[in-house]
Each structure stands twice: as structure tokens, then as C-alpha cells.
Scaffold this motif. Structure first.
Motif, short mmCIF file in Angstrom:
data_model
loop_
_atom_site.label_atom_id
_atom_site.label_comp_id
_atom_site.label_asym_id
_atom_site.label_seq_id
_atom_site.Cartn_x
_atom_site.Cartn_y
_atom_site.Cartn_z
N VAL A 255 0.84 -1.20 0.00
CA VAL A 255 0.00 0.00 0.00
C VAL A 255 0.88 1.25 0.00
O VAL A 255 2.03 1.22 0.44
CB VAL A 255 -0.96 0.02 1.21
CG1 VAL A 255 -2.00 -1.07 1.09
CG2 VAL A 255 -0.19 -0.10 2.52
N MET A 256 0.30 2.36 -0.49
CA MET A 256 1.09 3.58 -0.63
C MET A 256 1.29 4.30 0.70
O MET A 256 2.18 5.14 0.82
CB MET A 256 0.41 4.54 -1.62
CG MET A 256 -0.88 5.13 -1.11
SD MET A 256 -1.58 6.31 -2.31
CE MET A 256 -2.94 6.98 -1.37
N PHE A 257 0.48 3.96 1.72
CA PHE A 257 0.63 4.61 3.01
C PHE A 257 1.41 3.71 3.96
O PHE A 257 1.64 2.54 3.69
CB PHE A 257 -0.74 4.96 3.61
CG PHE A 257 -1.63 3.78 3.83
CD1 PHE A 257 -1.61 3.06 5.01
CD2 PHE A 257 -2.53 3.38 2.85
CE1 PHE A 257 -2.43 1.97 5.21
CE2 PHE A 257 -3.36 2.29 3.03
CZ PHE A 257 -3.30 1.58 4.22
N ARG A 258 1.83 4.29 5.08
CA ARG A 258 2.57 3.53 6.08
C ARG A 258 1.57 2.86 7.02
O ARG A 258 0.90 3.52 7.80
CB ARG A 258 3.47 4.47 6.86
CG ARG A 258 4.61 3.80 7.61
CD ARG A 258 5.57 4.82 8.13
NE ARG A 258 6.02 5.71 7.07
CZ ARG A 258 6.58 6.89 7.29
NH1 ARG A 258 6.76 7.32 8.52
NH2 ARG A 258 6.96 7.65 6.27
N PRO A 259 1.44 1.53 6.94
CA PRO A 259 0.40 0.86 7.73
C PRO A 259 0.62 1.04 9.23
O PRO A 259 1.76 1.07 9.72
CB PRO A 259 0.56 -0.61 7.34
CG PRO A 259 1.26 -0.59 6.02
CD PRO A 259 2.17 0.60 6.08
N ALA A 260 -0.48 1.15 9.95
CA ALA A 260 -0.44 1.20 11.42
C ALA A 260 -1.09 -0.06 12.00
O ALA A 260 -1.42 -0.09 13.18
CB ALA A 260 -1.17 2.45 11.91
N SER A 261 -1.27 -1.09 11.17
CA SER A 261 -1.93 -2.32 11.58
C SER A 261 -1.05 -3.13 12.53
O SER A 261 0.15 -2.86 12.69
CB SER A 261 -2.26 -3.16 10.34
OG SER A 261 -1.09 -3.35 9.56
N LEU A 262 -1.66 -4.15 13.15
CA LEU A 262 -0.91 -5.02 14.06
C LEU A 262 0.21 -5.76 13.33
O LEU A 262 1.30 -5.94 13.86
CB LEU A 262 -1.85 -6.02 14.72
CG LEU A 262 -2.96 -5.44 15.61
CD1 LEU A 262 -3.86 -6.56 16.13
CD2 LEU A 262 -2.36 -4.66 16.77
N PHE A 263 -0.09 -6.20 12.12
CA PHE A 263 0.89 -6.93 11.32
C PHE A 263 0.94 -6.34 9.91
O PHE A 263 -0.05 -5.77 9.43
CB PHE A 263 0.54 -8.42 11.21
CG PHE A 263 0.53 -9.15 12.53
CD1 PHE A 263 1.70 -9.71 13.03
CD2 PHE A 263 -0.64 -9.26 13.27
CE1 PHE A 263 1.69 -10.37 14.24
CE2 PHE A 263 -0.65 -9.92 14.48
CZ PHE A 263 0.52 -10.48 14.98
N ILE A 264 2.08 -6.50 9.26
CA ILE A 264 2.23 -6.15 7.85
C ILE A 264 2.46 -7.44 7.07
O ILE A 264 3.32 -8.25 7.44
CB ILE A 264 3.39 -5.17 7.61
CG1 ILE A 264 3.10 -3.83 8.28
CG2 ILE A 264 3.62 -4.97 6.12
CD1 ILE A 264 4.20 -2.81 8.12
N ASP A 265 1.70 -7.60 6.02
CA ASP A 265 1.84 -8.75 5.14
C ASP A 265 2.92 -8.44 4.12
O ASP A 265 2.70 -7.72 3.16
CB ASP A 265 0.50 -9.04 4.45
CG ASP A 265 0.51 -10.33 3.65
OD1 ASP A 265 1.59 -10.92 3.51
OD2 ASP A 265 -0.56 -10.73 3.17
N VAL A 266 4.13 -8.96 4.34
CA VAL A 266 5.26 -8.63 3.48
C VAL A 266 5.26 -9.45 2.20
O VAL A 266 6.01 -9.15 1.25
CB VAL A 266 6.61 -8.81 4.23
CG1 VAL A 266 6.71 -7.82 5.37
CG2 VAL A 266 6.76 -10.25 4.73
#
Length: 303
Positions: A255-266
Motif C-alpha cells: 500500500v502507498m501509506f505507512r500501515p499502522a496495523s498489528l501486522f504487515i503482510d510482506v
């Protein structure tokens, strides 16, 4: 076979030029919003000193947008709702509430029930997937960033979901039905346009075939729920729950934004996303059928 929800367009005027004019109003409103928003992003990027945040509108580069700055852009969906309301009332000469259903008036309970259900099902599925495939996910929890994002998305995600449902499953699906009075045609056209609108998303570019399957499945599911319930609130809730899970639980790294989610799907996997949506679809069908066991034709006549 006629459909009470789709027939709501008959309460107004439906000449083709009216749909063109309303589409122009919506497009113009979005452009007028995006011009100052782009200037805002450029200003933030140039003054933040953040090397990860890049915004170059000429080169078309948008990377690492801080989540609060990205959230400001979600206000464009409120602009879409306002422009659509103007088009429906002033151009089509019918109540804006007719996009919700025959009796109008927003119903909070089915919205919240559907949102909670979608968020719960997808969050559990995502959690199981994190445990089974830990190499594909990185822990991203930062309390200060997460709770800011939580407050923003709880306000803005319902607006986003409402805008897209009012546009695709409401105005467009009802309008297509006026032109070609077959429910399946209205469902197909609105779902195809929904998919086409999401093609520019960075997360849709890696595996276009599976991404198409994902967005078409979502579009058909939300259209089916709308026709089955005869109203738009449940589809709005499902849509909001899906997006809340993406923002707060597992966000793709693309995604173009910096995620603030618990996890990032790399290692985003669109095939897995399709499986998740299929699971949600099965749960939704069972829930809707359990909620009202009468035949669909009987429910229509009762309305």
C-alpha cells in the motif's frame, strides 16, 4: 423478475443524460478535492524530513504516506456522497434515501451487525494465517500509531464504505436495472465497474488475475446481500468490516501509506485473500438465510 430495491430508480427520472451529468458532478467533486489534497501531501512531504515519505505528482510517485495524512484523503469519500446526493436529488429528482431502500432512513443495527461479523471472521482468519505462515508477516504494533489510526478509521472507514456502496450497489446498480431490467445484469455491471475502479491500487498490480477474482467476488457478494435484504445497510457494514480488518489487523506492504496495523503482510497473496472472502461469503449467506427463511419472492411481495 422485478426487484423492489432495484425498482427504486423508478421514483425519479432516468434519461441517460441524467446519469452522465451525475457522473460528471461526482468526477468534478473528486478532482476539486484532490487538487488541494495533493498540495497538502506535497507540503507535508517537503517539510517532514522523512526519507520514507515520497510524493512526486509529476512522476506519479506516492510512497510511505504517514497514516494520518493518508486518512485526510479518505475525506474524498464524504465529497463523493455529497456529490451523489446532489445528483440524485437535483438531477434524478428522487429522494437520496431511495438508494438505501424502499422505506428510506438509515438503519444502524444491520450495519453494525454486518460490520462486526465481517471484521470478526476476517480477523480470526488473518490471525490463523499469521500463526501458520509467520515468515510472510512482520509485527508492526506501535501503541501511539495504532490508537491514532484506530480513532481515524472508526470514523472514516464507515464513510468510505457508505460512499462506495451508495455509488456501486445503489445508484449504478439501480440505474443499470432501469436500462436492462435483469437483476443479474445490474449485479454484473456494477461488480465489473467496482473492480475497474480498484485497478490503480498498488496491491492489485502484483497478481492481476487473483486481484480481479477478489474484487469481483466482493462486488457480487455485496450486490447479493443488497438484493437479498432489499436494503443497503448490510452491504455497507460488510464493506466497512473488511476495510477495518485491512487497516487494523493485517495490511499489505504494497500500500502507498505507512500501515499502522498489528501486522504487515510482506508477501501479499491475492489467492489467500480470495479464500478469505469466500469464507466470509459462506458465513454471510448462512447468516442472511438464517435471518429470514422465506423465499426471496415472498420477501419482495411483503415489501
Amino acid at each position: 423478475m422485478s426487484n423492489v430495491y432495484l425498482e427504486q430508480a423508478s421514483r425519479g427520472r432516468n434519461q441517460p443524460w441524467r446519469y452522465v451529468l451525475t457522473a460528471v458532478l461526482i468526477g468534478l467533486a473528486v478532482v476539486l478535492f484532490n487538487v488541494p489534497y495533493s498540495a497538502f501531501l506535497f507540503l507535508v512531504a517537503s517539510r517532514s524530513g522523512d526519507a520514507d515519505f515520497r510524493f512526486d505528482p509529476v512522476a506519479g510517485v506516492v510512497e510511505g504516506v504517514p497514516f494520518p495524512a493518508f486518512a485526510v484523503g479518505m475525506l474524498s469519500f464524504a465529497v463523493v456522497i455529497a456529490a451523489l446526493a446532489l445528483g440524485v436529488r437535483a438531477v434524478h429528482k428522487r429522494p437520496f434515501s431511495s438508494l438505501l431502500g424502499q422505506e428510506g432512513g438509515f438503519r444502524v443495527r444491520p450495519f453494525l451487525k454486518a460490520a462486526a461479523g465481517a471484521f470478526g471472521v476476517l480477523s480470526v482468519a488473518a490471525g490463523v494465517n499469521v500463526l501458520m505462515d509467520r515468515e510472510s508477516f512482520t509485527l508492526n504494533f506501535d501503541a501511539s500509531r495504532f490508537f491514532v489510526a484506530l480513532g481515524l478509521v472508526l470514523v472514516l472507514t464507515p464513510i468510505q464504505a457508505a460512499a462506495e456502496e451508495l455509488l456501486y450497489r445503489g445508484w449504478l446498480m439501480q440505474g443499470v436495472y432501469r436500462l436492462l431490467p435483469r437483476p443479474w445484469v445490474a449485479v454484473a455491471v456494477s461488480s465489473l465497474l467496482f473492480w475497474a475502479a480498484h485497478l490503480p491500487n498498488p496491491e492489485a498490480s502484483g497478481t492481476p488475475g487473483w486481484s480481479a477474482a477478489y474484487y469481483l467476488t466482493v462486488g457480487i457478494l455485496l450486490a447479493w446481500v443488497t438484493l437479498r435484504t432489499g436494503r443497503l445497510e448490510a452491504a455497507m457494514g460488510l464493506h466497512a468490516g473488511m476495510n477495518l480488518c485491512a487497516f487494523l489487523v493485517t495490511a499489505p506492504a504494497t500500500v502507498m501509506f505507512r500501515p499502522a496495523s498489528l501486522f504487515i503482510d510482506v508477501q501479499p497473496n491475492s489467492m489467500r485473500d480470495v479464500a478469505f472472502i469466500a469464507l466470509l461469503a459462506v458465513g454471510t449467506v448462512l447468516m442472511v438465510r438464517r435471518g429470514d427463511d422465506r423465499p426471496f419472492t415472498e420477501r419482495l411481495s411483503a415489501q
